[in-house]
Scaffold this active site. Structure first.
Site, PDB file in Angstrom:
ATOM      1  N   HIS A  86       0.867  -1.176   0.000  1.00  0.00           N
ATOM      2  CA  HIS A  86       0.000   0.000   0.000  1.00  0.00           C
ATOM      3  C   HIS A  86       0.912   1.237   0.000  1.00  0.00           C
ATOM      4  O   HIS A  86       2.000   1.207   0.585  1.00  0.00           O
ATOM      5  CB  HIS A  86      -0.852  -0.021   1.276  1.00  0.00           C
ATOM      6  CG  HIS A  86      -1.891   1.041   1.352  1.00  0.00           C
ATOM      7  ND1 HIS A  86      -1.603   2.341   1.713  1.00  0.00           N
ATOM      8  CD2 HIS A  86      -3.217   1.003   1.115  1.00  0.00           C
ATOM      9  CE1 HIS A  86      -2.723   3.047   1.686  1.00  0.00           C
ATOM     10  NE2 HIS A  86      -3.714   2.265   1.326  1.00  0.00           N
ATOM     11  N   ASP A 123       3.256  -3.592   8.208  1.00  0.00           N
ATOM     12  CA  ASP A 123       1.992  -2.879   8.050  1.00  0.00           C
ATOM     13  C   ASP A 123       0.881  -3.920   8.241  1.00  0.00           C
ATOM     14  O   ASP A 123       0.623  -4.728   7.356  1.00  0.00           O
ATOM     15  CB  ASP A 123       1.949  -2.263   6.647  1.00  0.00           C
ATOM     16  CG  ASP A 123       0.579  -1.683   6.319  1.00  0.00           C
ATOM     17  OD1 ASP A 123      -0.307  -1.696   7.189  1.00  0.00           O
ATOM     18  OD2 ASP A 123       0.410  -1.216   5.174  1.00  0.00           O
ATOM     19  N   GLN A 145      -4.283  -4.271   7.324  1.00  0.00           N
ATOM     20  CA  GLN A 145      -5.258  -5.123   6.662  1.00  0.00           C
ATOM     21  C   GLN A 145      -5.308  -6.517   7.310  1.00  0.00           C
ATOM     22  O   GLN A 145      -6.130  -7.333   6.935  1.00  0.00           O
ATOM     23  CB  GLN A 145      -4.862  -5.231   5.180  1.00  0.00           C
ATOM     24  CG  GLN A 145      -5.988  -5.388   4.216  1.00  0.00           C
ATOM     25  CD  GLN A 145      -7.016  -4.270   4.251  1.00  0.00           C
ATOM     26  OE1 GLN A 145      -8.126  -4.466   4.736  1.00  0.00           O
ATOM     27  NE2 GLN A 145      -6.684  -3.102   3.735  1.00  0.00           N
ATOM     28  N   LYS A 169     -10.552   0.118  10.464  1.00  0.00           N
ATOM     29  CA  LYS A 169     -10.768  -1.122   9.703  1.00  0.00           C
ATOM     30  C   LYS A 169     -11.157  -2.269  10.634  1.00  0.00           C
ATOM     31  O   LYS A 169     -11.388  -3.386  10.188  1.00  0.00           O
ATOM     32  CB  LYS A 169      -9.486  -1.504   8.951  1.00  0.00           C
ATOM     33  CG  LYS A 169      -9.085  -0.511   7.870  1.00  0.00           C
ATOM     34  CD  LYS A 169      -7.943  -1.056   7.061  1.00  0.00           C
ATOM     35  CE  LYS A 169      -7.230  -0.017   6.235  1.00  0.00           C
ATOM     36  NZ  LYS A 169      -7.972   0.483   5.091  1.00  0.00           N
ATOM     37  N   CYS A 187      -4.681   2.462  -3.810  1.00  0.00           N
ATOM     38  CA  CYS A 187      -3.428   2.990  -3.240  1.00  0.00           C
ATOM     39  C   CYS A 187      -2.296   1.981  -3.392  1.00  0.00           C
ATOM     40  O   CYS A 187      -1.437   1.831  -2.511  1.00  0.00           O
ATOM     41  CB  CYS A 187      -3.583   3.386  -1.774  1.00  0.00           C
ATOM     42  SG  CYS A 187      -4.820   4.651  -1.521  1.00  0.00           S
TER      43      CYS A 187
HETATM   44  N1  C6P Z   1      -6.358   0.775   2.735  1.00  0.00           N
HETATM   45  C1  C6P Z   1      -8.130   0.314   1.177  1.00  0.00           C
HETATM   46  O1  C6P Z   1      -9.206   0.548   0.640  1.00  0.00           O
HETATM   47  P1  C6P Z   1      -5.012   4.287   6.909  1.00  0.00           P
HETATM   48  O2  C6P Z   1      -5.599   5.119   5.847  1.00  0.00           O
HETATM   49  O3  C6P Z   1      -3.742   4.850   7.435  1.00  0.00           O
HETATM   50  O4  C6P Z   1      -5.966   3.862   7.968  1.00  0.00           O
HETATM   51  O5  C6P Z   1      -4.624   2.900   6.203  1.00  0.00           O
HETATM   52  C2  C6P Z   1      -3.658   2.900   5.220  1.00  0.00           C
HETATM   53  C3  C6P Z   1      -3.396   1.511   4.783  1.00  0.00           C
HETATM   54  C4  C6P Z   1      -2.166   0.963   5.029  1.00  0.00           C
HETATM   55  N2  C6P Z   1      -1.890  -0.296   4.700  1.00  0.00           N
HETATM   56  C5  C6P Z   1      -2.805  -1.086   4.127  1.00  0.00           C
HETATM   57  C6  C6P Z   1      -2.440  -2.502   3.792  1.00  0.00           C
HETATM   58  C7  C6P Z   1      -4.078  -0.576   3.845  1.00  0.00           C
HETATM   59  O6  C6P Z   1      -4.986  -1.376   3.269  1.00  0.00           O
HETATM   60  C8  C6P Z   1      -4.378   0.757   4.170  1.00  0.00           C
HETATM   61  C9  C6P Z   1      -5.714   1.357   3.818  1.00  0.00           C
HETATM   62  C10 C6P Z   1      -7.673   1.185   2.319  1.00  0.00           C
HETATM   63  O7  C6P Z   1      -7.425  -0.627   0.841  1.00  0.00           O
HETATM   64  C11 C6P Z   1      -7.761   2.642   1.972  1.00  0.00           C
HETATM   65  S1  C6P Z   1      -6.696   3.072   0.646  1.00  0.00           S
END
Ligand code: C6P
Length: 414
Positions: free
Chosen positions: A129, A207, A210, A233, A372
């Site tokens: 991501h 990370d 997910q 999430k 992303c």
């Molecule tokens: N993915 C998706 O629709 P934030 O925005 O910081 O809470 O999460 C960022 C992020 C980081 N790593 C992974 C693996 C993610 O999936 C995400 C967020 C969402 O897939 C929004 S782009």
């Protein structure tokens, strides 16, 4: 050895916890298949936040009156819950951030700027991501370090055989990968990568944005050095996430943001930093959000992460089987055994935004776009995909509605 049966989760019963799932659009509830972007919120979390705002709200770590102490206890109680959720050795290693993105930036800036330089390598994956890609690319550029990616194979799994070649190119200092890919659902072999990173003398940054909503997380078993998560999430509120970091590393690092709350003493000559975790928590924190985060962790724990993972595995298997019946659909990603509850696909000749638009008319919510993960889109040779993602409240009938919706898409635009 005793075999512990994983309790089966009752998604139909759990759906009653989520107010949004009771709402109707054109007479039917929306099949919400976009939980990887953000999850719906159960009453337990909403009530905990309303109750906190109504009866226990004040700024934390500042007032000596009872209300402020109650707020501080709730905030710090949430930190303990996060620490237990990821099996951190100490809650002092848990830093509240705005989300996973800020947690990853914190490591990239606060560790990277002081520890990277020419001749060093920063290694991420092609699946990453942007939140775990762009900060490292940027900090590598700022420090003169080189930036490398671990490629994926046709199934969307990391090609670990390239690691030896990467190590020969310089001093690997950082390995940063997701535990679960948000686009393909690939479950990455993080323990193996951690072992390799440590052999190189590098830190391992995970990370888990997910992964944490869907499977048990244990930072001690993973052996990593940093791990980032986002509450939104995980049935929790937006605006709060957490970074877990190994204490020795956090102690050595300079602060990321500066200002109130993160200091020990301030004079015109010098400022010294507060103890962990406050050194990394400048300004008023996400107070009620942290309380909601704690309530979300209680909620997930009451269901059981093993049961959630198993439920999503069954849904994914079902979705892949149903989509395989449609020969005008191309799916991406690894076999179900090595993937989480995420299915990316394309419909022959139809842009994902059009697919998503028509599905919305049918009351099916999925995401279409690059998610992303532009480097991954480039690798797949597409500009975008459709993505359906599942959670504890997803039921197989919603996947049937997705398939029926896709048939309408094909009929009207194919
Ligand atoms: N993915 C998706 O629709 P934030 O925005 O910081 O809470 O999460 C960022 C992020 C980081 N790593 C992974 C693996 C993610 O999936 C995400 C967020 C969402 O897939 C929004 S782009």
């Amino acid at each position: 050895m005793a075999v512990t049966a994983i309790a089966k989760l009752d998604a139909e019963r759990l759906r009653a916890d989520f107010p949004y799932l009771e709402e109707l659009q054109n007479g039917v509830p929306v099949a919400f298949l976009d939980s990887a972007a953000s999850s719906q919120k159960p009453r337990q979390v909403l009530d905990a936040m309303t109750d906190f705002y109504s009866h226990s709200y004040a700024n934390v770590h500042r007032g000596v009156y009872r209300l402020a102490e109650r707020a501080t206890d709730a905030y710090e109680g949430a930190r303990v819950k996060v620490a237990e959720f990821v099996n951190a050795p100490s809650e002092r290693e848990v830093i509240f951030t705005r989300q996973a993105t800020e947690a990853l930036n914190l490591v990239a800036y606060a560790w990277g700027l002081d520890n990277l330089g020419p001749g060093d390598l920063v290694v991420v994956s092609e699946l990453e991501h942007h939140s775990n890609f762009v900060p490292w690319q940027y900090i590598a550029g700022r420090t003169g370090a080189e930036f490398r990616t671990i490629p994926i194979d046709e199934a969307g799994e990391l090609q670990l055989e390239v690691l030896a070649g990467i190590a020969a190119e310089g001093q690997v200092k950082v390995v940063a990968t997701g535990l679960v890919s948000n686009t393909l659902g690939t479950v990455n072999p993080v323990e193996k990568l951690t072992a390799w990173a440590h052999e190189q003398g590098a830190i391992m940054v995970v990370d888990a944005a997910q992964a944490a909503p869907h499977r048990p997380i244990d930072v001690q078993a993973l052996g990593c050095d940093f791990l980032a998560i986002s509450a939104h999430k995980m049935c929790g509120p937006s605006g709060v996430g957490a970074l877990w970091g190994r204490r020795e590393l956090l102690e050595q690092m300079s602060p990321f943001n500066l200002g109130g709350h993160m200091i020990r003493t301030v004079t015109a000559v010098e400022t010294t930093w507060g103890q962990l975790p406050y050194k990394f928590e400048a300004g008023t924190g996400p107070i009620a959000e942290a309380v909601g985060f704690g309530a979300a962790i209680d909620y997930l724990s009451s269901i059981g992460l093993d049961a959630i993972e198993r439920h999503e595995h069954e849904l994914t298997e079902y979705a892949l089987t149903r989509l395989a019946e449609l020969d005008w659909i191309e799916t991406y990603g690894p076999p179900v055994a090595r993937r989480a509850g995420i299915v990316s696909f394309n419909v022959d000749g139809i842009h994902p935004h059009d697919v998503c638009q028509i599905l919305d008319w049918e009351g099916v919510a999925i995401r279409g776009g690059h998610h992303c993960t532009q480097p991954l889109m480039h690798r797949l040779g597409v500009i975008a995909t459709n993505r359906a993602s599942f959670y504890l409240y997803t039921v197989p009938e919603e996947i049937d509605r997705l398939v029926a919706g896709l048939e309408k898409v094909k009929k009207s635009l194919g």
